[in-house]
Scaffold this active site. Structure first.
Site, short mmCIF file in Angstrom:
data_model
loop_
_atom_site.label_atom_id
_atom_site.label_comp_id
_atom_site.label_asym_id
_atom_site.label_seq_id
_atom_site.Cartn_x
_atom_site.Cartn_y
_atom_site.Cartn_z
N TRP A 10 0.81 -1.22 0.00
CA TRP A 10 0.00 0.00 0.00
C TRP A 10 0.85 1.27 0.00
CZ3 TRP A 10 -4.34 -1.39 4.11
CH2 TRP A 10 -5.12 -2.43 3.59
N GLU A 97 11.94 1.82 -4.18
CA GLU A 97 11.76 3.22 -3.73
C GLU A 97 12.68 3.52 -2.56
OE1 GLU A 97 7.52 2.92 -3.35
OE2 GLU A 97 7.36 2.88 -5.53
N SER A 211 3.32 -2.70 -12.09
CA SER A 211 2.10 -2.46 -12.88
C SER A 211 1.29 -3.73 -13.16
CB SER A 211 2.45 -1.73 -14.18
OG SER A 211 3.04 -0.47 -13.88
N GLY A 232 1.26 -2.87 -6.27
CA GLY A 232 1.22 -1.53 -5.67
C GLY A 232 -0.14 -0.89 -5.89
N GLY A 233 -0.21 0.00 -6.87
CA GLY A 233 -1.42 0.80 -7.11
C GLY A 233 -2.71 -0.02 -7.13
P1 PGA Z 1 2.85 -0.90 -8.92
O1 PGA Z 1 3.89 -1.03 -7.72
O2 PGA Z 1 2.01 -2.16 -8.94
O3 PGA Z 1 2.04 0.33 -8.59
O4 PGA Z 1 3.65 -0.75 -10.17
C1 PGA Z 1 4.49 -2.26 -7.42
C2 PGA Z 1 5.42 -2.10 -6.23
O5 PGA Z 1 6.09 -1.06 -6.11
O6 PGA Z 1 5.53 -3.01 -5.39
#
Ligand code: PGA
Length: 250
Positions: A10, A97, A211, A232-233
């Site tokens: 998240w 990140e 993604s 992620g998103g």
């Molecule tokens: P995303 O992020 O699905 O938004 O690309 C994946 C992640 O950073 O774990």
């Protein structure tokens, strides 16, 4: 057979209220019992999430842990043992990140991985190459070096651990590695770990992240060496995340 996993990262999103709402919506989703489903809220929302998840077949993980194992003077950090005490089962380490923005090097990530292990958590080690590394043909070299930082501590730390291959260029960009591109790296990772210990490599779950959405999950998860996803998103929407979980359960 490796058990498939779908993990929802998240990131730095949500409020106490939205966490409760998202989890309540997720509990309404038909989630396959044949896979592990895990959510990773920010650390200050973990307790609320734990309470919301009572009775649900969804596990809890943290997004990071401290480099230092012993409790003590390290302002602002949360130790692996404190996460375990709180009821977490998993912890992410080495997300790109944190590597890129917070400048965490392989050595720091490896220490966090070992701390998680010592605290009884299952670490999910995130690895992945940047676009320029891929363009230079360095994708596999980059991820195997990131893995070797942990192997140098002890290859046995990878037993029952989880890896997440997340090409940096695919995270949050809408660009996904094709199933073939992802499978190629996953297979290379497994072969690399097998060169140290075949048994560890066979049992190692390798998630794909970058993604992943409901409409591309099935073809990614169908690949031989892809054992689920780190999302992620799309994990912030219960319907979408539920559909991704079902794609992994099929
Ligand atoms: P995303 O992020 O699905 O938004 O690309 C994946 C992640 O950073 O774990």
């Amino acid at each position: 057979m490796r058990r498939q996993m779908v993990a929802g990262n998240w990131k730095m999103n949500g409020t106490l209220q939205s966490v409760a709402e998202l989890l309540s919506a997720l509990k309404q989703q038909a989630l396959p019992s044949s896979i592990d489903v895990v959510v990773f809220p920010v650390s200050i929302h973990l307790l609320e999430a734990k309470q919301c998840l009572q009775g649900a077949d969804i596990q809890l993980g943290a997004q990071d842990c401290a480099e230092q194992f012993e409790l003590g003077a390290l302002t602002g950090e949360v130790s692996a043992s404190q996460l375990s005490d709180l009821g977490c089962t998993y912890v992410l380490v080495g997300h790109s990140e944190r590597r890129d923005i917070l400048k965490e090097g392989d050595g720091v990530v490896a220490s966090k991985f070992v701390n998680a292990h010592k605290a009884g958590l299952i670490p999910i080690l995130c690895v992945g190459e940047t676009l320029s590394q891929r363009e230079q043909g360095l994708a596999v070299k980059t991820v195997t070096e990131q893995i070797d930082a942990v192997v140098e501590k002890n290859v046995d730390y990878l037993r029952n651990a989880v890896l997440a291959y997340e090409p940096v260029w695919a995270i949050g960009t809408g660009l996904t590695a094709s199933p073939e591109q992802a499978q190629e790296v996953h297979a290379a990772i497994r072969a690399h770990v097998a060169s140290y210990d075949e048994d560890v490599a066979r049992g190692l779950r390798i998630l794909y992240g970058g993604s992943v959405k409901a409409d591309n999950a099935a073809e990614l998860f169908a690949q031989q060496d892809i054992d689920g996803g780190l999302i992620g998103g799309a994990s912030l929407k219960a319907d979408e995340f539920g559909a991704i979980c079902r794609a992994a359960g099929n």
